[in-house]
Design an enzyme around this catalytic site. Sequence first.
Site, PDB file in Angstrom:
ATOM      1  NE  ARG A 119      -4.015  -1.991   1.986  1.00 54.60           N
ATOM      2  CZ  ARG A 119      -3.856  -3.104   2.699  1.00 54.60           C
ATOM      3  NH1 ARG A 119      -2.840  -3.206   3.528  1.00 54.60           N
ATOM      4  NH2 ARG A 119      -4.703  -4.083   2.571  1.00 54.60           N
ATOM      5  CE  LYS A 141      -0.254  13.807 -14.792  1.00 55.70           C
ATOM      6  NZ  LYS A 141      -0.729  13.813 -16.184  1.00 55.70           N
ATOM      7  CD  GLU A 183       7.389  17.627 -22.944  1.00 51.41           C
ATOM      8  OE1 GLU A 183       6.723  18.537 -22.432  1.00 51.41           O
ATOM      9  OE2 GLU A 183       6.877  16.587 -23.435  1.00 51.41           O
ATOM     10  CE  LYS A 225       4.983  17.694 -14.297  1.00 51.89           C
ATOM     11  NZ  LYS A 225       5.232  16.472 -15.027  1.00 51.89           N
ATOM     12  CD  GLU A 235      -3.686  15.799 -15.546  1.00 56.49           C
ATOM     13  OE1 GLU A 235      -3.810  14.604 -15.289  1.00 56.49           O
ATOM     14  OE2 GLU A 235      -2.987  16.229 -16.467  1.00 56.49           O
ATOM     15  NE  ARG A 239       0.050  17.385 -13.047  1.00 58.26           N
ATOM     16  CZ  ARG A 239       0.549  16.545 -12.130  1.00 58.26           C
ATOM     17  NH1 ARG A 239       0.061  16.551 -10.913  1.00 58.26           N
ATOM     18  NH2 ARG A 239       1.528  15.742 -12.407  1.00 58.26           N
ATOM     19  CG  ASN A 243      -2.160  18.419 -22.440  1.00 56.25           C
ATOM     20  OD1 ASN A 243      -1.308  17.543 -22.415  1.00 56.25           O
ATOM     21  ND2 ASN A 243      -3.340  18.272 -23.031  1.00 56.25           N
ATOM     22  CG  HIS A 246       1.678  17.561 -24.559  1.00 57.98           C
ATOM     23  ND1 HIS A 246       2.504  18.661 -24.444  1.00 57.98           N
ATOM     24  CD2 HIS A 246       2.390  16.510 -24.092  1.00 57.98           C
ATOM     25  CE1 HIS A 246       3.671  18.270 -23.923  1.00 57.98           C
ATOM     26  NE2 HIS A 246       3.627  16.974 -23.703  1.00 57.98           N
ATOM     27  CG  HIS A 250      -0.755  13.461 -26.656  1.00 58.10           C
ATOM     28  ND1 HIS A 250      -1.357  13.964 -25.517  1.00 58.10           N
ATOM     29  CD2 HIS A 250       0.477  13.039 -26.282  1.00 58.10           C
ATOM     30  CE1 HIS A 250      -0.509  13.845 -24.500  1.00 58.10           C
ATOM     31  NE2 HIS A 250       0.608  13.291 -24.939  1.00 58.10           N
ATOM     32  CG  HIS A 262       6.397  13.064 -26.061  1.00 55.82           C
ATOM     33  ND1 HIS A 262       5.026  13.009 -26.235  1.00 55.82           N
ATOM     34  CD2 HIS A 262       6.616  13.948 -25.058  1.00 55.82           C
ATOM     35  CE1 HIS A 262       4.439  13.814 -25.365  1.00 55.82           C
ATOM     36  NE2 HIS A 262       5.387  14.400 -24.633  1.00 55.82           N
TER      37      HIS A 262
HETATM   38  N1  LIG Z   1       4.688  10.678 -15.031  1.00 57.38           N
HETATM   39  C1  LIG Z   1       4.654  11.762 -15.764  1.00 57.38           C
HETATM   40  O1  LIG Z   1       4.312  12.854 -15.311  1.00 57.38           O
HETATM   41  C2  LIG Z   1       5.081  11.669 -17.200  1.00 57.38           C
HETATM   42  C3  LIG Z   1       5.289  12.840 -17.942  1.00 57.38           C
HETATM   43  C4  LIG Z   1       5.717  12.718 -19.252  1.00 57.38           C
HETATM   44  C5  LIG Z   1       5.924  11.468 -19.814  1.00 57.38           C
HETATM   45  N2  LIG Z   1       5.704  10.346 -19.053  1.00 57.38           N
HETATM   46  C6  LIG Z   1       5.946   9.008 -19.612  1.00 57.38           C
HETATM   47  O2  LIG Z   1       7.332   8.880 -19.871  1.00 57.38           O
HETATM   48  C7  LIG Z   1       7.526   7.953 -20.926  1.00 57.38           C
HETATM   49  C8  LIG Z   1       8.508   8.515 -21.899  1.00 57.38           C
HETATM   50  O3  LIG Z   1       9.673   8.917 -21.218  1.00 57.38           O
HETATM   51  P1  LIG Z   1      11.117   8.595 -21.746  1.00 57.38           P
HETATM   52  O4  LIG Z   1      11.236   8.983 -23.172  1.00 57.38           O
HETATM   53  O5  LIG Z   1      12.064   9.169 -20.771  1.00 57.38           O
HETATM   54  O6  LIG Z   1      11.111   6.987 -21.708  1.00 57.38           O
HETATM   55  P2  LIG Z   1      12.215   5.932 -21.435  1.00 57.38           P
HETATM   56  O7  LIG Z   1      12.331   5.696 -20.003  1.00 57.38           O
HETATM   57  O8  LIG Z   1      11.870   4.768 -22.282  1.00 57.38           O
HETATM   58  O9  LIG Z   1      13.561   6.592 -21.984  1.00 57.38           O
HETATM   59  C9  LIG Z   1      13.772   6.745 -23.363  1.00 57.38           C
HETATM   60  C10 LIG Z   1      14.999   5.943 -23.816  1.00 57.38           C
HETATM   61  O10 LIG Z   1      16.161   6.567 -23.338  1.00 57.38           O
HETATM   62  C11 LIG Z   1      17.002   5.626 -22.712  1.00 57.38           C
HETATM   63  N3  LIG Z   1      17.811   6.343 -21.737  1.00 57.38           N
HETATM   64  C12 LIG Z   1      17.380   7.014 -20.628  1.00 57.38           C
HETATM   65  N4  LIG Z   1      18.415   7.603 -20.039  1.00 57.38           N
HETATM   66  C13 LIG Z   1      19.516   7.304 -20.754  1.00 57.38           C
HETATM   67  C14 LIG Z   1      20.892   7.641 -20.629  1.00 57.38           C
HETATM   68  N5  LIG Z   1      21.331   8.420 -19.650  1.00 57.38           N
HETATM   69  N6  LIG Z   1      21.746   7.123 -21.539  1.00 57.38           N
HETATM   70  C15 LIG Z   1      21.307   6.346 -22.553  1.00 57.38           C
HETATM   71  N7  LIG Z   1      20.024   6.024 -22.740  1.00 57.38           N
HETATM   72  C16 LIG Z   1      19.137   6.501 -21.842  1.00 57.38           C
HETATM   73  C17 LIG Z   1      16.051   4.607 -22.153  1.00 57.38           C
HETATM   74  O11 LIG Z   1      16.682   3.387 -21.918  1.00 57.38           O
HETATM   75  C18 LIG Z   1      15.027   4.529 -23.261  1.00 57.38           C
HETATM   76  O12 LIG Z   1      15.465   3.659 -24.285  1.00 57.38           O
HETATM   77  C19 LIG Z   1       6.166   7.683 -21.531  1.00 57.38           C
HETATM   78  O13 LIG Z   1       5.743   6.406 -21.163  1.00 57.38           O
HETATM   79  C20 LIG Z   1       5.279   8.756 -20.914  1.00 57.38           C
HETATM   80  O14 LIG Z   1       3.953   8.307 -20.744  1.00 57.38           O
HETATM   81  C21 LIG Z   1       5.293  10.431 -17.774  1.00 57.38           C
HETATM   82 ZN   LIG Z   2       5.227  15.733 -23.029  1.00 57.05          ZN
END
Ligand SMILES: NC(=O)c1ccc[n+]([C@@H]2O[C@H](COP(=O)([O-])OP(=O)(O)OC[C@H]3O[C@@H](n4cnc5c(N)ncnc54)[C@H](O)[C@@H]3O)[C@@H](O)[C@H]2O)c1
Ligand SMILES: [Zn+2]
Length: 358
Positions: A119, A141, A183, A225, A235, A239, A243, A246, A250, A262
């Site tokens: 939990r 999130k 971003e 942020k 949200e 918040r 977006n 986006h 998206h 992205h």
């Molecule tokens: N929680 C939130 O508020 C929030 C906000 C925006 C996006 N997201 C989520 O985040 C995800 C996308 O994020 P992302 O692009 O960081 O994904 P990810 O974690 O898959 O990272 C992208 C790629 O970069 C690589 N990588 C990361 N750091 C590295 C480093 N230092 N050296 C070499 N490679 C590295 C990873 O292995 C991966 O292949 C989506 O699923 C999205 O929904 C969440």
């Molecule tokens: Zn984004």
Amino acid sequence: MVRLILDSSTGSYPVIIGSSLNRELRAVVTRLDPTGVAIVTDSNVRPWAVKVAKTIKRAGLKTAIHVVPVGERSKSMSQLHEVLAFLERQRIDRGGCVIAVGGGRVGDLAGFAAAVWQRGVRLVTVPTNLLAMVDSSIGGKTGINGTRSKNAIGAFWQPSAVVSDLACLETLPAADYRDAFAEVVKYAVAMDRGLFDLLQKERPRLLAADRAMLERVVFRCVAAKALIVAKDEREKGPRAILNYGHTAGHALEAATGFRISHGRAVAFGMRVAARIALSMDLCSKRLVESQDALLTAYGLPDKAPRVDPSRLLSAIPRDKKARRGKVAWVLPRRLGHADFGHAVPSALVRRIVTRALA
Ligand SMILES: NC(=O)c1ccc[n+]([C@@H]2O[C@H](COP(=O)([O-])OP(=O)(O)OC[C@H]3O[C@@H](n4cnc5c(N)ncnc54)[C@H](O)[C@@H]3O)[C@@H](O)[C@H]2O)c1
Ligand SMILES: [Zn+2]
């Protein structure tokens, strides 16, 4: 090194931004005094997780690493199950702690596991890419994908600390680094004029990943942020400003079958949103031009992939921010300020999207 303290409904936590932060990480985890520490990472960033594990062991704590596969597939029920089984094997109890070392996917998956295991156990996030440092590591999130929809299963779960070590960016592919600036430009245009000026002035240093300059930029993004999240943790309204870019972004991701990054999609979405705002007399032509120039300067070109505008347009109402089929657009008003909740005539959206894809 800079340190911010963010407030949330469940307490405050530090966000530390700097280079080679082993000492700080050790201090953070020691202060939590965990009964056990479990590290979750993906196969690309495993070397960074190994470094984190060494730091934890030097603090006299036992730890182990669980590696998830790379990519969006990792945000699945089966991978969640694997992570939870790992926490069980490591005998992580209510006093334990999960450390997420990776980008947004690892952060979302490990964060959600921390939210539901026993939990809720404590979470320390070590974002390793620029996107995670400026966006996903902040705001609490967490989640995984449903069988058909993204981020359908999740929880709000605030970390106990975020440690953004800019040294991690050394191994990041150049394209991922550059695309993350979409971003950053988003925060600048929608919320922080000073950041916009900084991005313009310090482009060469930022594109060369100058650590001192990056520290300032990541700090400003986190602060922007955090300010919004503090007003609207769950949200319900404000918040939505995060977006910006986006809505069309998206839709472009969906219409291209997620073959576009992205960041590139968000850059496209910001160009579209600014043009909508201009057509509705809500912003100046100068804003549109300045934003275009800044995006281009950071290697985010205005050339969109070949996509049928109708496919993109039909993807817009399916955006999760759409309420009862109506899309509430976030539109820029002046540099450093956007507002949300705008209803835009669909004929206008069609005209601008069609032109942007031409
Ligand atoms: N929680 C939130 O508020 C929030 C906000 C925006 C996006 N997201 C989520 O985040 C995800 C996308 O994020 P992302 O692009 O960081 O994904 P990810 O974690 O898959 O990272 C992208 C790629 O970069 C690589 N990588 C990361 N750091 C590295 C480093 N230092 N050296 C070499 N490679 C590295 C990873 O292995 C991966 O292949 C989506 O699923 C999205 O929904 C969440
Ligand atoms: Zn984004």
